[in-house]
Scaffold this active site. Structure first.
Site, mmCIF file in Angstrom:
data_model
loop_
_atom_site.group_PDB
_atom_site.id
_atom_site.type_symbol
_atom_site.label_atom_id
_atom_site.label_comp_id
_atom_site.label_asym_id
_atom_site.label_seq_id
_atom_site.Cartn_x
_atom_site.Cartn_y
_atom_site.Cartn_z
ATOM 1 C CB CYS A 92 -0.987 -0.029 1.169
ATOM 2 S SG CYS A 92 -2.311 1.177 0.980
ATOM 3 C CG HIS A 147 -3.224 -3.145 3.878
ATOM 4 N ND1 HIS A 147 -2.072 -2.473 4.185
ATOM 5 C CD2 HIS A 147 -4.068 -2.225 3.393
ATOM 6 C CE1 HIS A 147 -2.218 -1.196 3.896
ATOM 7 N NE2 HIS A 147 -3.416 -1.015 3.408
ATOM 8 C CD GLU A 204 -0.098 -4.929 6.014
ATOM 9 O OE1 GLU A 204 -0.044 -5.651 4.999
ATOM 10 O OE2 GLU A 204 -0.289 -3.700 5.963
#
Lengths: 237, 337
Positions: A90, A213, A215
């Site tokens: 991102c 994302h 994560e």
């Protein structure tokens, strides 16, 4: 750059100036690879010197770029990505790109490293943020969809690699029907399968770029992919 | 760190505007979803899920969110490294000074700020005023602060925040209050502190209260957690999740009284994920320099030498107020429950 003798560990730095760096740290702790993954949170050039690879996390790209400059990290980062693998998610993808659209007034600094032009906040404001399952080439169990979380996500506008640069390998796309209306169709029937704006994950050489994302999920296959496909091969050579 | 992944799928068709408390139509209350089907009908996207709401807060971590009252201040904040700005008509110190009813800002002013910067823009609504929230959602604001700094519109009910696809941040003074707000749909929590005072003491009190209650809960047996949930008036499932994770299940910033880089680093060392700075910046002598120093202090909060460097020569800090019964404008933190 090369270790004097084969080592057991691989040291992955996570740029920890602002944003979701702790989330990446948690994900890497669950990766099982041939070598043990050691995490360093990078806030200074000395931290960066210890690393075999780097992750630039999500956050605000303008804030991260300013803090990198104030910490004396911009030049060391630009040198780092000439020889070592870097993954940007991102905001990190924006910093890793070679040109930015919708930059803040007066322009903003990018590191370069991946030959793409990227548009910030491609979908608009937060109310347009979304989640969608993705097909990703090369992930472990790649027939199982990866959950893509797109938050004020950037859009890849163009691939700009020259003949002398490593080729860009697209590893995931979204359906063109999901593209933001504000950008408009590239061609009239909007079905060009090579439309760069549908690209959400790509590789160029040892670098990895994702506009979403990984994560924020509980699925660490992308983190494993970065270690196994991008980082470990550079340590063997 | 990780947030519970609420991903409501397959919701029924939604009303054109989210209904808040007081809506008696019996509409299912959940985050709105928009489904987009690919040609084979297999791909589904979800807009405004709890995952993207709390995810944006995660992207703001380690950052500073600054109060601004016009586009010019917003640009100064962005250049100084703010990770977001909070658009409002008057900073809390001025709300205290001038008194009267403080309301949501003029949408025109908010739109000018949105146009001036590329970072997320937040704006405040009065506690319980769900129509102000509908208005802000319709103009595409990135985050809403249901804030005790504005005059409450409802003394009994907070907004039902699940009914919106724009995310909300809410204030708290203790763990019970934080979990009640999360159960109403807040995707981001901040301490209340005491806004507009330039005095960090209440922010410290609220952060310490939350942290200490989490530590207590984290060693409790299930039976004790049921009793503790009753004591602090928190939903049991959220308390249990908090106890397991040993932190709030959403991102937690400090707010209310932060005026110096040292204040900001103090809140980070106490365990906050980032800070809001309201009056502290634009009520000080050199706003741009102080803003940048606070941004650096939040990143390097564990580095006293760097903190000393950035604290040097910042000009005059805002005038602080002592917090006692004569506090001009009253105790804002007592608003809401």
């Amino acid at each position: 750059m090369q270790p004097a003798c084969p080592r057991q560990d691989v040291t992955v730095g996570i740029l920890a100036l602002q944003g979701a760096f702790a989330e990446h740290q948690v994900m890497f702790q669950k990766v099982s690879a041939k070598r043990k993954v050691v995490i360093v949170l990078v806030r200074t050039p000395e931290d960066l010197d210890k690393c075999d690879a780097l992750v630039i996390p999500g956050g605000e790209s303008t804030t991260i770029a300013l803090l990198a400059r104030l910490a004396g990290l911009l030049e060391p980062l630009a040198q780092f990505l000439k020889t070592k693998p870097v993954w940007g998610t991102c905001a990190g993808a924006i910093l890793l790109s070679s040109a930015v659209e919708n930059a803040k007034k007066g322009g903003q600094e990018v590191l370069g490293g991946v030959s793409v032009k990227i548009a910030r906040n491609g979908w608009g404001s937060q109310v347009e943020s979304f989640e969608v399952p993705l097909e990703v080439e090369g992930l472990r169990e790649s027939n199982r969809a990866f959950h893509g979380i797109f938050i004020r996500a950037p859009v890849v506008m163009d691939l700009t690699q020259s003949l002398t640069e490593p080729p860009i390998q697209v590893i995931s796309r979204i359906s063109s029907s999901l593209l933001p209306a504000s950008i408009g169709p590239l061609d009239e029937d909007d079905t060009d399968p090579r439309d760069p704006r549908t690209i959400v994950a790509l590789r160029q050489g040892k670098h990895l770029l994702t506009t979403f994302h990984p994560e924020l999920t509980k699925d660490n296959r992308f983190h494993e992919y970065f270690i196994v496909e991008c980082v470990l091969p550079t340590l063997l050579s | 760190m990780t947030s519970p992944a609420h991903t409501p799928n397959g919701g029924s068709p939604l009303p054109p505007v989210p209904h808040g408390v007081g809506n008696s139509s019996g509409t299912p209350v959940m985050a709105p979803t928009r489904a987009a089907h690919s040609k084979d009908g297999a791909t589904t996207t979800s807009l405004g899920t709890f995952g993207v709401k709390s995810g944006l807060a995660q992207m703001l971590k380690g950052g500073v969110i600054m109060d601004v009252v016009n586009a010019e201040q917003a640009r100064i904040a962005e250049e100084a490294g703010a990770c977001a700005v909070m658009a409002l008509e008057r900073v809390p110190a001025d709300i205290r000074a001038t008194g009267g009813v403080a309301r949501m800002s003029d949408p025109k002013m908010i739109k000018e700020i949105v146009d001036a910067v590329t970072i997320p823009v937040m704006a405040k609504v009065r506690i319980g005023h769900f129509v102000e929230a509908q208005i802000l959602q319709s103009i595409g604001i990135d985050y809403i602060d249901e804030s005790e700094v504005l005059t409450p519109a409802d003394e009994e009910h907070h907004i039902n925040k699940h009914a919106f696809k724009v995310p909300f941040v809410c204030g708290c003074r203790n763990l019970g209050e934080a979990l009640r707000r999360i159960s109403e749909g807040a995707a981001f929590i901040r301490t209340k502190g005491e806004a507009g005072t330039g005095n960090v003491v209440e922010a410290v009190r609220h952060t310490r209260a939350v942290q200490s209650e989490i530590r207590k809960a984290s060693v409790m047996s299930e039976e004790e957690l049921y009793a503790y949930a009753k004591d602090i008036q928190a939903p049991f499932h959220l308390l249990k999740e908090t106890a397991r994770m040993k932190r709030l299940p959403v991102v937690n910033f400090a707010a209310g009284g932060i005026a110096t880089p040292a204040d900001a680093a103090l809140m980070m060392q106490l365990g906050c994920d980032g800070v809001f700075v309201g009056s502290g910046i634009f009520k000080s002598g050199d706003a741009a320099k102080r803003a940048r120093a606070i941004v650096q202090a939040v990143t390097h909060y564990n580095n006293p030498k760097l903190l000393a460097d950035v604290s040097e020569d910042l000009g005059e800090a805002m005038v602080g107020l002592t917090i006692d019964k004569n506090l001009p404008g009253g105790h804002l933190a007592a608003r809401g429950w």
